[in-house]
Design an enzyme around this catalytic site. Structure first.
Site, PDB file in Angstrom:
ATOM      1  N   LYS A  98      63.763  26.395  22.869  1.00 11.36           N
ATOM      2  CA  LYS A  98      62.608  26.550  22.435  1.00 11.36           C
ATOM      3  C   LYS A  98      61.615  27.170  23.988  1.00 11.36           C
ATOM      4  O   LYS A  98      61.336  26.913  24.564  1.00 11.36           O
ATOM      5  CB  LYS A  98      62.000  25.071  22.338  1.00 11.36           C
ATOM      6  CG  LYS A  98      60.158  25.166  21.540  1.00 11.36           C
ATOM      7  CD  LYS A  98      59.730  23.992  21.371  1.00 11.36           C
ATOM      8  CE  LYS A  98      59.092  24.167  20.494  1.00 11.36           C
ATOM      9  NZ  LYS A  98      57.035  22.778  20.869  1.00 11.36           N
ATOM     10  N   GLY A 159      49.529  18.252  20.273  1.00 12.19           N
ATOM     11  CA  GLY A 159      48.958  16.509  20.285  1.00 12.19           C
ATOM     12  C   GLY A 159      47.897  15.956  19.709  1.00 12.19           C
ATOM     13  O   GLY A 159      47.552  15.403  19.628  1.00 12.19           O
ATOM     14  N   ALA A 185      53.754  21.049  15.964  1.00 12.65           N
ATOM     15  CA  ALA A 185      52.692  21.131  17.319  1.00 12.65           C
ATOM     16  C   ALA A 185      50.829  20.709  15.828  1.00 12.65           C
ATOM     17  O   ALA A 185      51.224  21.127  15.223  1.00 12.65           O
ATOM     18  CB  ALA A 185      52.251  21.721  17.758  1.00 12.65           C
ATOM     19  N   ASN A 207      56.172  15.161  17.683  1.00  8.39           N
ATOM     20  CA  ASN A 207      56.768  14.269  18.805  1.00  8.39           C
ATOM     21  C   ASN A 207      55.678  13.095  18.736  1.00  8.39           C
ATOM     22  O   ASN A 207      56.037  11.997  18.812  1.00  8.39           O
ATOM     23  CB  ASN A 207      56.801  15.592  19.483  1.00  8.39           C
ATOM     24  CG  ASN A 207      56.881  14.312  21.121  1.00  8.39           C
ATOM     25  OD1 ASN A 207      57.149  13.278  21.234  1.00  8.39           O
ATOM     26  ND2 ASN A 207      57.051  15.533  22.195  1.00  8.39           N
TER      27      ASN A 207
END
Lengths: 257, 365
Positions: A98, A159, A185, A207
């Site tokens: 990645k 995030g 993301a 994530n």
């Protein structure tokens, strides 16, 4: 029977990829991965001793079950990303990568120029390159032409959990791409992931939304279901959204009179 | 940037404080920070802390990165009265050769550290660029990230140090107040305020990845200092946008040869927390660093709020890890727990201790 996702000749039953940062412990991370049903797990090379089989984080990930996707998080130009990728492959033999080139340490937005440069080098060297990019349809095509295995456009800053802020651009990328589009993301809730899949994304990568949840394992399971539901909805073919009921034909009704 | 601009922070109305508190962007502006560090904001400290925790978990995750300082020399040409290494008080300075420093570092590597901070007094004849480059070349075999907290170099030196594999710098202004600065730094190269102020920019220009700011808490009024430091940080973020800034909170500690009457502006634990969380609310992605200058109770609790990087098991004298020696320490540490104990404290607080969060492939050749 749903379509399988195929990237660089490899088949994936799950369309949810999962990141390994930000977890409170490696144990919780491993349980969340398991609950997510993901088969592709990305790991920041900066976080692990990639050549150490006893590395805490790496040993928590069952390499027989999951495809480990190393990422170049922290690289701020093509040179650094390429150097890191080569060292990682030399140490592990893993060719999948990645590609992240994020010179701005605050929003971690990807550098399009350096990402393309690095992708061109790495593809020539035999890497399976999955580049993280802004939602830029022309860049996506350039990377696809350079031989990247997917493109991974962001939904919103990494995030941030803000969801599909780049939706209009993502729709263009999805409609034009020859390679799988993995939305990466900013997906902050299962509903965001579901919406991305309904739009026709081939997969999503999550994530923070899982790792920073109060109960990461439960949240991983929720994302699994959302991704599956969104994909099924896409395959089922959504009925059009209508602003109002259309009982009559005010303009052409006279033709039938 | 003029410190004079911050000398008189206007009294903040409750509405200003509530407005600052309701801003979720995590971005800096002077008015917002002034409101959050004002005395009137104290009654909102719990709310501020909860918000700071939320931002920290979202941006950094449930992790705290660990590092260790390695003191390579306690010789210093300056005479800062608040530091044990001052030229007047230090009668038997100690310096480590590259080999001795490597032996110290081996102990740190065995304890698990992959991030190391090289610390020295202003020892220009011994701790040279060549020395640091030679040491970094050896440390790179075991460490993923090497930072320095030494004395100001010029830009060409920083370029050499970066090429040698050193990626981070901490250089505290000590005080942003020019008259206090002049009072505490009467002699030696450190007397040059402006040079010190510009140094982090040179490191940024040279490619350094982490720029560490701080002021010595206790020398000058903390509120004024916090605003000045934030302006400094904001300037660095705009101009050296590829580097991440970090804030440290060196609260003065008892030290040999140091008269603690100097610490005129010492602050309470509550004020220190207010300072940390106010900065977090304005700089969502800045590293917040806490050293063993603070005691176990404070560190354990601050780690849960907004700290992203901690030292552990620190020794503040050259040779302190390998020898039970009596070489002069810079200051007395307040938390003497081992790195393993700090790691297990973090785990029990639901945080993952991270030993490696960088890669040597990013720097050097």
């Amino acid at each position: 029977m749903s379509d399988k996702l195929i990237i660089a000749g490899r088949e994936f039953a799950s369309r949810l990829f999962i990141g390994t940062g930000k977890f409170a412990s490696n144990k919780i991370m491993a349980e969340a991965i398991e609950a997510s049903g993901a088969e592709m797990v990305t790991v920041a090379l900066r976080r692990v001793d990639i050549d150490n089989p006893d590395d805490d984080m790496l040993s928590a990930i069952d390499r027989k079950k999951y495809l480990l996707l190393p990422n170049t998080s922290g690289a701020r130009n093509a040179d650094e990303a390429v150097r890191l990728a080569r060292l990682a492959r030399a140490a592990t033999g893993i060719e999948w990568l990645k590609l992240e080139v994020t010179p701005d340490p605050y929003y971690l937005l990807p550098d399009p120029v350096e990402t393309l440069k690095a992708a061109e080098i790495l593809v020539k060297e035999g890497f399976v390159v999955l580049p993280y990019i802004n939602a830029d349809a022309v860049l996506a095509k350039r990377l696809q032409d350079a031989g990247c295995a997917t493109v991974m456009p962001l939904a919103s800053p990494i995030g941030s959990n803000q969801g599909l802020k780049t939706k209009a651009s993502l729709e263009i990328i999805i409609s034009q791409a020859r390679v799988p589009v993995v939305i990466d993301a900013g997906l902050g809730a299962p509903s965001h992931a579901s919406e991305a899949m309904e739009m026709g994304a081939d997969a999503v990568l999550v994530n923070t939304a899982i790792a920073a949840a109060k109960e990461p394992v439960k949240m991983a399971a929720a994302f699994r279901k959302a991704v599956e539901a969104g994909r099924e909805a896409f395959e089922a073919g959504k009925a059009d959204v209508k602003q109002q009921a259309d009982a009559s034909s005010p303009l052409t009704g006279f033709l039938r009179d | 940037m003029k410190i004079e601009e911050f000398q008189n922070i206007p009294a903040q109305k409750d509405t200003d404080i509530l407005a600052a508190l309701s801003d979720d962007g995590g971005r800096y502006n002077r008015q917002k920070l002034a409101a959050l560090i004002s005395p009137g904001a104290e009654k909102y400290l719990e709310q501020m802390a909860q918000k700071a925790q939320k931002i920290t978990r979202q941006r950094f995750g449930n992790v705290v990165q660990l590092y260790a300082p390695l003191y390579v020399s306690n010789f210093c040409v300056n005479s800062c009265p608040y530091c044990a290494f001052n030229a007047k008080g230090n009668s038997s300075p100690k310096r480590l050769t590259v080999e001795q420093a490597c032996r110290e570092a081996d102990i740190l590597a065995d304890e698990g550290f992959r991030h190391i901070l090289l610390v020295s007094g202003e020892d220009r004849n011994f701790i040279t660029v060549d020395y640091l480059a030679a040491l970094a070349a050896k440390l790179r075999k075991k460490f993923s990230s090497i930072s320095i907290e030494v004395y100001p170099f010029d830009q060409a030196d920083y370029e050499r140090l970066f090429a040698a594999g050193i990626d981070g710098i901490a250089l505290y202004q000590e005080t942003y107040d020019r008259s206090d600065y002049a009072r505490f730094h009467k002699t030696g190269p450190k007397a040059d305020y402006q040079r010190r102020l510009e140094t982090l920019g040179w490191a940024g220009e040279a490619g350094f990845r982490s720029l560490g700011l701080g002021f010595l808490i206790g020398l000058s009024d903390w509120r004024t200092q916090t605003l000045a430091m934030a302006e400094h940080a904001y300037f660095l973020m705009k101009n050296y946008w590829q580097a991440r800034i970090s804030f440290s909170f060196p609260r003065l500690r008892p030290a040999e040869n140091v008269d603690d009457k100097l610490f005129e502006h010492m602050i309470s634990d509550s004020e220190l927390v207010q300072m940390m969380v106010a900065l977090r609310l304005c700089f969502a992605d800045a590293e917040i660093v806490l050293s063993t200058r603070e005691d176990a109770n404070f560190r354990d609790n601050a780690a849960k709020i907004c700290v992203t990087r901690m030292s552990a098991g620190s020794r503040t004298s050259p040779g302190g890890y390998s020898e039970k020696n009596s070489a002069l320490k810079q200051f007395e540490i307040a938390d003497d727990r081992s790195p393993a104990e700090i790691a297990s404290m973090l785990k029990s607080a639901g945080l993952e201790p991270v030993w490696k969060d960088w890669d040597k492939a990013f720097t050097g050749v």
